[in-house]
Design a protein around this motif. Structure first.
Motif, PDB file in Angstrom:
ATOM      1  N   SER A  79      -2.376   3.378  -4.438  1.00 60.36           N
ATOM      2  CA  SER A  79      -2.825   1.999  -4.197  1.00 60.36           C
ATOM      3  C   SER A  79      -4.319   1.924  -3.906  1.00 60.36           C
ATOM      4  O   SER A  79      -4.865   2.741  -3.165  1.00 60.36           O
ATOM      5  CB  SER A  79      -2.078   1.386  -3.006  1.00 60.36           C
ATOM      6  OG  SER A  79      -0.719   1.222  -3.277  1.00 60.36           O
ATOM      7  N   TYR A  90      -8.371   3.804  -0.873  1.00 55.10           N
ATOM      8  CA  TYR A  90      -7.456   4.381  -1.860  1.00 55.10           C
ATOM      9  C   TYR A  90      -6.428   5.223  -1.117  1.00 55.10           C
ATOM     10  O   TYR A  90      -6.790   6.114  -0.329  1.00 55.10           O
ATOM     11  CB  TYR A  90      -8.203   5.252  -2.860  1.00 55.10           C
ATOM     12  CG  TYR A  90      -7.285   5.922  -3.865  1.00 55.10           C
ATOM     13  CD1 TYR A  90      -6.622   5.177  -4.834  1.00 55.10           C
ATOM     14  CD2 TYR A  90      -7.069   7.304  -3.826  1.00 55.10           C
ATOM     15  CE1 TYR A  90      -5.771   5.778  -5.753  1.00 55.10           C
ATOM     16  CE2 TYR A  90      -6.223   7.921  -4.737  1.00 55.10           C
ATOM     17  CZ  TYR A  90      -5.576   7.150  -5.696  1.00 55.10           C
ATOM     18  OH  TYR A  90      -4.725   7.741  -6.592  1.00 55.10           O
ATOM     19  N   GLN A  91      -5.152   4.913  -1.320  1.00 49.06           N
ATOM     20  CA  GLN A  91      -4.063   5.675  -0.714  1.00 49.06           C
ATOM     21  C   GLN A  91      -3.704   6.818  -1.648  1.00 49.06           C
ATOM     22  O   GLN A  91      -3.021   6.622  -2.662  1.00 49.06           O
ATOM     23  CB  GLN A  91      -2.855   4.767  -0.467  1.00 49.06           C
ATOM     24  CG  GLN A  91      -1.754   5.413   0.365  1.00 49.06           C
ATOM     25  CD  GLN A  91      -2.132   5.562   1.828  1.00 49.06           C
ATOM     26  OE1 GLN A  91      -2.821   4.710   2.397  1.00 49.06           O
ATOM     27  NE2 GLN A  91      -1.699   6.648   2.455  1.00 49.06           N
ATOM     28  N   TYR A  92      -4.184   8.011  -1.330  1.00 47.66           N
ATOM     29  CA  TYR A  92      -4.003   9.166  -2.211  1.00 47.66           C
ATOM     30  C   TYR A  92      -2.538   9.614  -2.241  1.00 47.66           C
ATOM     31  O   TYR A  92      -1.961   9.858  -3.305  1.00 47.66           O
ATOM     32  CB  TYR A  92      -4.899  10.314  -1.756  1.00 47.66           C
ATOM     33  CG  TYR A  92      -4.795  11.550  -2.599  1.00 47.66           C
ATOM     34  CD1 TYR A  92      -5.339  11.595  -3.878  1.00 47.66           C
ATOM     35  CD2 TYR A  92      -4.132  12.683  -2.109  1.00 47.66           C
ATOM     36  CE1 TYR A  92      -5.231  12.738  -4.653  1.00 47.66           C
ATOM     37  CE2 TYR A  92      -4.023  13.824  -2.877  1.00 47.66           C
ATOM     38  CZ  TYR A  92      -4.577  13.847  -4.150  1.00 47.66           C
ATOM     39  OH  TYR A  92      -4.458  14.973  -4.921  1.00 47.66           O
ATOM     40  N   GLN A 112     -11.477   5.501   2.753  1.00 50.27           N
ATOM     41  CA  GLN A 112     -12.121   4.189   2.757  1.00 50.27           C
ATOM     42  C   GLN A 112     -13.630   4.382   2.668  1.00 50.27           C
ATOM     43  O   GLN A 112     -14.195   5.263   3.334  1.00 50.27           O
ATOM     44  CB  GLN A 112     -11.791   3.400   4.024  1.00 50.27           C
ATOM     45  CG  GLN A 112     -10.344   2.963   4.143  1.00 50.27           C
ATOM     46  CD  GLN A 112     -10.097   2.118   5.378  1.00 50.27           C
ATOM     47  OE1 GLN A 112     -10.917   1.264   5.741  1.00 50.27           O
ATOM     48  NE2 GLN A 112      -8.969   2.342   6.038  1.00 50.27           N
ATOM     49  N   ILE A 117       0.858  -1.187   0.000  1.00 49.52           N
ATOM     50  CA  ILE A 117       0.000   0.000   0.000  1.00 49.52           C
ATOM     51  C   ILE A 117       0.890   1.231   0.000  1.00 49.52           C
ATOM     52  O   ILE A 117       1.623   1.499   0.954  1.00 49.52           O
ATOM     53  CB  ILE A 117      -0.940  -0.006   1.213  1.00 49.52           C
ATOM     54  CG1 ILE A 117      -1.880  -1.217   1.159  1.00 49.52           C
ATOM     55  CG2 ILE A 117      -1.762   1.280   1.257  1.00 49.52           C
ATOM     56  CD1 ILE A 117      -2.783  -1.355   2.364  1.00 49.52           C
ATOM     57  N   GLU A 118       0.850   1.967  -1.092  1.00 45.73           N
ATOM     58  CA  GLU A 118       1.634   3.175  -1.269  1.00 45.73           C
ATOM     59  C   GLU A 118       0.802   4.160  -2.084  1.00 45.73           C
ATOM     60  O   GLU A 118      -0.382   3.905  -2.351  1.00 45.73           O
ATOM     61  CB  GLU A 118       2.950   2.852  -1.991  1.00 45.73           C
ATOM     62  CG  GLU A 118       2.750   2.201  -3.341  1.00 45.73           C
ATOM     63  CD  GLU A 118       4.050   1.745  -3.979  1.00 45.73           C
ATOM     64  OE1 GLU A 118       5.107   1.828  -3.326  1.00 45.73           O
ATOM     65  OE2 GLU A 118       3.997   1.305  -5.149  1.00 45.73           O
ATOM     66  N   GLU A 119       1.392   5.290  -2.448  1.00 49.79           N
ATOM     67  CA  GLU A 119       0.652   6.293  -3.218  1.00 49.79           C
ATOM     68  C   GLU A 119       0.062   5.682  -4.486  1.00 49.79           C
ATOM     69  O   GLU A 119       0.748   5.017  -5.256  1.00 49.79           O
ATOM     70  CB  GLU A 119       1.580   7.444  -3.587  1.00 49.79           C
ATOM     71  CG  GLU A 119       0.880   8.588  -4.297  1.00 49.79           C
ATOM     72  CD  GLU A 119       1.795   9.776  -4.521  1.00 49.79           C
ATOM     73  OE1 GLU A 119       1.625  10.461  -5.562  1.00 49.79           O
ATOM     74  OE2 GLU A 119       2.673  10.024  -3.670  1.00 49.79           O
ATOM     75  N   SER A 158      -5.482   8.855   3.034  1.00 51.22           N
ATOM     76  CA  SER A 158      -6.177   7.721   2.424  1.00 51.22           C
ATOM     77  C   SER A 158      -7.671   7.841   2.686  1.00 51.22           C
ATOM     78  O   SER A 158      -8.107   8.515   3.626  1.00 51.22           O
ATOM     79  CB  SER A 158      -5.655   6.380   2.954  1.00 51.22           C
ATOM     80  OG  SER A 158      -5.941   6.235   4.333  1.00 51.22           O
ATOM     81  N   LYS A 215       1.206   9.800   0.751  1.00 52.83           N
ATOM     82  CA  LYS A 215       1.764   9.218   1.971  1.00 52.83           C
ATOM     83  C   LYS A 215       0.929   9.554   3.197  1.00 52.83           C
ATOM     84  O   LYS A 215       0.811   8.757   4.124  1.00 52.83           O
ATOM     85  CB  LYS A 215       3.206   9.717   2.153  1.00 52.83           C
ATOM     86  CG  LYS A 215       3.934   9.069   3.321  1.00 52.83           C
ATOM     87  CD  LYS A 215       5.367   9.560   3.404  1.00 52.83           C
ATOM     88  CE  LYS A 215       6.087   8.909   4.581  1.00 52.83           C
ATOM     89  NZ  LYS A 215       7.508   9.382   4.684  1.00 52.83           N
TER      90      LYS A 215
END
Length: 230
Positions: A161, A190-192, A199, A157-159, A197, A194
């Motif tokens: 993701s 969604y991880q916008y 949900q 999970i990173e930018e 995020s 760092k």
């Protein structure tokens, strides 16, 4: 691995379809709008901030509860954190003519979070103890939550993701009725970047013999307040 991938696809499809299926049952489905923040102030300490606006109905205009929670985190390591904090929770009766809350709760809480990974799946174990003053009535409660974070389009999970967030949490009283409630949750996230995020998901809460679904929107915004010039 194919079995796991197929299971993840099924869960994702259910999470996409379920909110629209439940829209027709507005009186039976609630809504929670949530914000969570971890605000780092040093290498070892951060401040927890949290707001939850909970509604009886799927439209956010029938307030059930407002939860304001804060705490001080101490990071033992990258995998382990302890926290102590305070929460204020006013609660309202559905369609009551009274404008002020019917009950008010002041809560002191402590928790320990431990994380580990199996493959690309992150497991989060949260143990929480609560000392609760509900309209001057003192109560204790214990909670345990197991949460999984499953990346969908990237190995981690990173930018950028997409991920699944899944958890089950049980609440236990220390006296009177032993079982307090259980919450089962599934969301697409969604991880916008760092720090940020989002949900969107569904949570089923079981209290005694009564169960109810809640559509949930969560914003997570983690800031770094350290003075990096020092």
């Amino acid at each position: 691995m194919n079995i796991i991938a197929n299971s993840i696809k099924r869960i994702s499809l259910i999470l996409l379809i379920l909110p629209f299926t439940l829209l027709a049952q507005q009186e039976e489905v609630g809504n929670w709008l949530m914000y969570f923040g971890t605000n780092k102030i040093s290498d070892k300490y951060s401040i927890h901030t949290e707001i939850q606006y909970r509604n009886y109905t799927i439209t956010p205009n029938n307030t059930e509860q407002l939860l304001l929670r804060t705490g001080l985190n101490y990071h033992l390591s990258k995998r382990a954190t302890v926290t102590a904090g305070y929460a204020y929770i006013p609660s309202y009766v559905y369609e009551s003519e009274q404008k002020s809350p019917e009950t008010e709760e002041h809560r002191i809480w402590q928790q320990f979070i431990l994380t580990n990974k199996i493959g690309n799946v992150k497991f989060e174990h949260r143990y929480r103890i609560e000392q609760r003053w509900v309209n001057q009535d003192y109560r204790n409660r214990l909670r345990y939550r197991l949460m999984l974070f499953v990346p969908l389009n990237k190995p981690v999970i990173e930018e950028g993701s997409l991920f699944l967030g899944l958890y089950d949490e049980i609440f236990i009283n220390t006296k009177e009725t032993f079982f307090d409630r259980n919450r089962l949750y599934g969301a697409l996230g969604y991880q916008y970047n760092k720090a940020t995020s989002l949900q969107v998901g569904m949570m089923h809460q079981q209290v005694n013999n009564t169960g109810k679904w809640y559509l949930q929107f969560a914003l997570v915004f983690n800031t770094d307040l350290r003075n990096k010039n020092n």
